[in-house]
Design an enzyme around this catalytic site. Structure first.
Site, PDB file in Angstrom:
ATOM      1  N   GLY A 370      -6.746  -0.378   6.449  1.00 44.55           N
ATOM      2  CA  GLY A 370      -5.478  -1.084   6.410  1.00 44.55           C
ATOM      3  C   GLY A 370      -5.665  -2.567   6.190  1.00 44.55           C
ATOM      4  O   GLY A 370      -6.793  -3.074   6.204  1.00 44.55           O
ATOM      5  N   VAL A 374      -3.715  -5.718  11.523  1.00 43.68           N
ATOM      6  CA  VAL A 374      -2.839  -4.643  11.998  1.00 43.68           C
ATOM      7  C   VAL A 374      -3.409  -3.940  13.225  1.00 43.68           C
ATOM      8  O   VAL A 374      -2.811  -2.984  13.712  1.00 43.68           O
ATOM      9  CB  VAL A 374      -2.565  -3.619  10.879  1.00 43.68           C
ATOM     10  CG1 VAL A 374      -1.792  -4.260   9.748  1.00 43.68           C
ATOM     11  CG2 VAL A 374      -3.865  -3.026  10.352  1.00 43.68           C
ATOM     12  N   GLY A 375      -4.576  -4.367  13.727  1.00 41.13           N
ATOM     13  CA  GLY A 375      -5.084  -3.827  14.988  1.00 41.13           C
ATOM     14  C   GLY A 375      -6.174  -2.793  14.860  1.00 41.13           C
ATOM     15  O   GLY A 375      -6.337  -1.959  15.754  1.00 41.13           O
ATOM     16  N   THR A 377      -9.589  -3.182  14.826  1.00 42.96           N
ATOM     17  CA  THR A 377     -10.672  -3.399  15.791  1.00 42.96           C
ATOM     18  C   THR A 377     -10.203  -3.145  17.219  1.00 42.96           C
ATOM     19  O   THR A 377     -10.924  -2.547  18.032  1.00 42.96           O
ATOM     20  CB  THR A 377     -11.211  -4.835  15.651  1.00 42.96           C
ATOM     21  OG1 THR A 377     -11.632  -5.058  14.300  1.00 42.96           O
ATOM     22  CG2 THR A 377     -12.384  -5.063  16.581  1.00 42.96           C
ATOM     23  N   SER A 693       1.607   0.646 -11.733  1.00 39.95           N
ATOM     24  CA  SER A 693       2.747   0.907 -10.854  1.00 39.95           C
ATOM     25  C   SER A 693       4.024   0.208 -11.298  1.00 39.95           C
ATOM     26  O   SER A 693       5.110   0.568 -10.859  1.00 39.95           O
ATOM     27  CB  SER A 693       2.421   0.481  -9.413  1.00 39.95           C
ATOM     28  OG  SER A 693       1.301   1.184  -8.941  1.00 39.95           O
ATOM     29  N   LYS A 736       4.239  -0.430   0.247  1.00 42.63           N
ATOM     30  CA  LYS A 736       5.282  -0.987  -0.615  1.00 42.63           C
ATOM     31  C   LYS A 736       6.659  -0.891   0.036  1.00 42.63           C
ATOM     32  O   LYS A 736       7.459  -1.831  -0.032  1.00 42.63           O
ATOM     33  CB  LYS A 736       5.272  -0.253  -1.958  1.00 42.63           C
ATOM     34  CG  LYS A 736       4.025  -0.515  -2.796  1.00 42.63           C
ATOM     35  CD  LYS A 736       4.024   0.342  -4.056  1.00 42.63           C
ATOM     36  CE  LYS A 736       2.777   0.077  -4.890  1.00 42.63           C
ATOM     37  NZ  LYS A 736       2.725   0.943  -6.103  1.00 42.63           N
TER      38      LYS A 736
END
EC number: 3.4.21.53
Length: 797
Positions: A370, A374-375, A377, A693, A736
């Protein structure tokens, strides 16, 4: 000479008796030496002519001329092969050695210049002119002579085993010419350089030349002496240490304290027995201990072996007792440490439940993927807390040497085990939780590929016998709980990726960021800035303003920094005593952080035809992407700007071709393409952009431009297109959609074949967005463009 030798000499001289004029000088050529006036030196003579010349001079009691020949290789030198300045010398002694060699001891008397050689003589003889020694003196010459005397004495003192009489000889010589000749005769320089000094008659010039040569030799002697002293000091220090150690051992034996080495070996033997090593490792350790016991303590390798034994002894070979995993407590810990991430926490609970029921089983290697912040570790730390095991983090970012993973061989100076074994030693347990951080940032250099070394570490079928190069014995890693983190999967080699189970972490929504800030970040920054909840507080609306106006990221690192700035501003007021409690409101945010950096620009950007809002994936999460198209008079060309990659350029070409093929269906005059140039631009031109995309957004922007219909400002889209008009699936849907929700959009248009990713989208984003699933591009045009009538009214206004 003996009587027999004298008789032989008289007999030989009778056979070759030649009359040499009194004003002529018998010449003896020499190869590698120069005799100076006043000097006494032995000369070896081996040529028949030289022997005859010496015997003739000795018989007639007359001097000889010692002259240097230009090339030592010439066996029978002629007049052109000899220098023209010689030294008149007296033969002090003639010696015939038992082995038949002849030697003369000569004393130099005066310089002489050879005028011309006599013809018809059995040995060289020449008419000569004596060169008297200059007697003129001046303060400059005396000063130069004193400097030369000082240099000569210093050089003698630097020479090893120099006789003291030599110093006295130089001290007693005061005449400048004699001092220069004496110094040159003892100096280790080339014969040609000595001959040059012999031919220099001027005193000042002669002393200067000798002083220059002596200065060079003196510098060499100084450096050589310094090197010798350092080497001797180093050797003496080692010898002194060895003697002191031997004396200490003798004293210990005399006092009955036993041998220190024996006590150390006994201590190591006991430590090896207590380490609970596997049989192979224990046998290897005992073998190295026996080697260490036979080594002298002063040996350089003894320290290396002792360090190796310490590593073997200190590693946690024994497996500690398995502590039962409390699933309810693990769920509580995960909920307390992390807000949201429900699917992630559910997968971790499943992982822990399997480990509880099958502790001996081969558990999968989890890899959290990620964007930053965002956490990932902290999730590993929570797993360690839930399993009640020690946690150790191994950073792999920037590692480009295989030895960082497998260790260096013990033959290298300063060798150490690799990061894996070092981490286990640091944790102190063989069943620790090891976080392999930034596994996608490993490089590859000339020292090998560390990702290839990680294959054995992360394969449950192989890591039970992991062999570190430094240890040289297998170490069981099967009980270690490995957890990896990464930002981008495409940078991880396929074989390594195959050994891990991927768990994707998307970015947080605004609501999640607000909750995380309220629960964790505010409290953490209060403590970091020395404040308490009674001294400083941020209102919820102020927190919401920081999230919306000052941060745009997938994680919460920048959000925490901005909260820290606010609390630092409050800390200044509390420290000064101007306020007892600071309550930060929305009005204070602009004062502390400045004007908002981000604002809702979607409506402004898409208020005219030709602009569409796309969705993009980046390594730090999802983002919105504006596609701008414009038409100018031209000849049907296309201009692409905005640092577009090759794939995105091809998407623009495909979108334009699709628009041309459907021109009549869309109500576009085909002649427009021949009379106009179309310019497609993607803002943020300094940022490289690539990927397929944006195909739907490209097609929508071009259709909007050519039909003069505005794209809805609350709608964003993503998807690849084909020339048949199909909308093809793309990746990164979760990131997205989260970015679209964070940007304040209300509708997202996604490929219908991406419905499988719907469940991965956070619930808060699903609740705030309307999803339109596209099979063909016609559906995108119908859903994205404003009606033609409204577009015309807006254009008229």
């Amino acid at each position: 000479m003996t009587t027999e030798q004298m008789n032989n000499t008289q007999t030989n001289s009778t056979e070759s008796d030649v009359k040499i004029p009194e004003d002529a000088l018998i010449i003896i050529p020499v190869r590698e030496m120069v005799l100076f006036p006043g000097a006494i030196a032995p000369i070896a003579i081996g040529r028949a002519k030289s022997i005859a010349a010496a015997q003739q001079a000795l018989r007639e009691q007359r001097p000889v001329g010692i002259v240097l020949q230009r090339s030592p290789e010439i066996e029978d030198p002629g007049p052109d092969d000899l220098y023209r300045v010689a030294t008149i010398a007296n033969i002090v002694r003639y010696i015939t050695a038992p082995d038949g060699t002849h030697h003369i001891v000569c004393q130099g008397v005066q310089r002489a210049r050879i005028l011309d050689f006599l013809p018809g003589t059995p040995f060289p003889a020449a008419r000569f002119q004596q060169i008297p020694e200059p007697t003129t003196s001046s303060p400059e010459i005396e000063a130069r002579a004193l400097n030369l005397q000082r240099q000569a004495i210093e050089a003698i003192e630097l020479l090893p085993q120099a006789p003291p009489e030599l110093v006295a000889m130089f001290q007693s010589t005061s005449a400048p010419g004699a001092l220069a000749d004496l110094a040159t005769s003892f100096m280790d320089i080339k014969p040609q350089d000595k001959q040059e000094v012999l031919e220099t008659i001027d005193l000042a010039l002669r002393v200067e030349k000798v002083s220059k040569h002596l200065a060079e030799r003196l510098e060499v002697l100084r450096i050589s002496n310094e090197i010798g002293q350092k080497t001797k000091a180093s050797f003496d220090e080692r010898q002194r240490e060895a003697i002191l150690r031997e004396q200490m051992a003798t004293i210990q034996r005399q006092l009955g304290e036993g041998d220190g080495k024996a006590a150390e070996v006994a201590e190591l033997t006991a430590a090896i027995a207590k380490a609970n090593m596997p049989p192979e490792a224990e046998a290897h350790a005992k073998k190295e201990l026996r080697r260490y016991e036979r080594m002298p303590e002063a040996a350089g390798e003894a320290g290396m072996v002792r360090t190796y034994l310490d590593w073997l002894i200190e590693l946690p070979w024994a497996l500690p007792a398995e502590k039962p995993i409390d699933i309810k407590e693990a769920r509580r810990i995960l909920d307390a440490d992390h807000f949201g991430l429900e699917k992630i926490k559910s997968r971790i609970i499943e992982y822990l439940a399997v480990r509880k029921l099958a502790p001996q089983g081969k558990a999968p290697i989890l890899c959290f993927v990620g964007p930053p912040g965002v956490g990932k570790t902290s999730l590993g730390q929570s797993i360690a807390r839930a399993m009640d095991r020690p946690f150790v983090r191994v950073s792999l970012g920037g590692v480009h040497d295989e030895a960082e993973i497998r260790g260096h061989r013990r033959t290298y100076i300063g060798a150490l085990p690799g990061n894996i074994i070092q981490g286990i030693k640091k944790a102190g347990s063989r069943n620790c939780v090891m976080m392999l951080d930034e596994i996608d940032k490993m490089g590859r250099g000339v020292q090998g590929d560390p990702s290839a070394a990680m294959l054995e570490v992360l394969d449950p079928e192989q890591n039970g016998t992991f062999r570190d190069n430094y240890l040289g014995v297998p170490f069981d890693l099967s009980r270690v709980v490995f957890i990896a983190t990464a930002n981008m999967l495409d940078q991880i080699p396929g074989p390594l990726l195959d050994r891990m189970e991927l768990i994707s972490l998307a970015g947080y929504t605004e609501d999640e960021k607000l909750e995380i800030a309220r629960r964790y970040l505010v409290r953490r920054q209060l403590e970091a800035n020395g404040l308490t909840a009674e001294q400083a507080e941020i209102e919820p609306e102020a927190l919401k303003l920081i999230v919306k106006g000052y941060t745009r990221e997938a994680g919460v690192r920048n959000l925490e920094r901005e909260i820290g700035k606010v609390f630092r501003h409050a800390a200044v007021q509390v420290a000064e005593g101007t306020a007892a409690k600071i309550v930060v409101t929305t009005k204070d945010i602009a004062t502390v952080l400045g004007q908002p950096r981000f604002e809702g620009e979607i409506a402004q950007r898409t208020s005219i035809p030709g602009v569409a809002t796309g969705l993009a994936w980046t390594p730090v999460g999802g983002d919105i992407l504006f596609i701008e198209a414009s038409r100018v008079p031209g000849r049907g060309g296309m201009i692409l700007t905005g640092q577009l990659g090759e794939v995105m350029r091809e998407s623009v070409q495909a979108a334009l071709t699709l628009v041309k093929s459907r021109a009549s269906q869309l109500g576009i005059d085909p002649s427009v393409f021949e009379k106009s140039d179309i310019h497609v631009h993607v803002p943020a031109g300094a940022t490289p952009k690539d990927g397929p995309s944006a195909g739907v957004a490209m097609f929508t922007a071009l259709t909007s431009l050519l039909t003069n219909r505005t794209v809805r400002s609350d709608t964003a889209m993503t998807g690849e297109i084909s020339l048949r008009g199909l909308v093809l699936p793309v990746g990164g849907i979760k990131e997205k959609v989260v970015a679209a929700a964070a940007a304040g959009l209300k509708r997202v248009m996604l490929p219908a074949r991406n419905k499988r990713d719907y469940d991965d989208i956070p619930k808060s984003a699903r609740d705030n967005l309307e999803f339109i699933w596209l099979e063909r591009v016609d559906e995108a045009i119908a859903a994205a463009l404003e009606p033609a009538a409204e577009a015309k009214v807006e254009a008229a206004e």
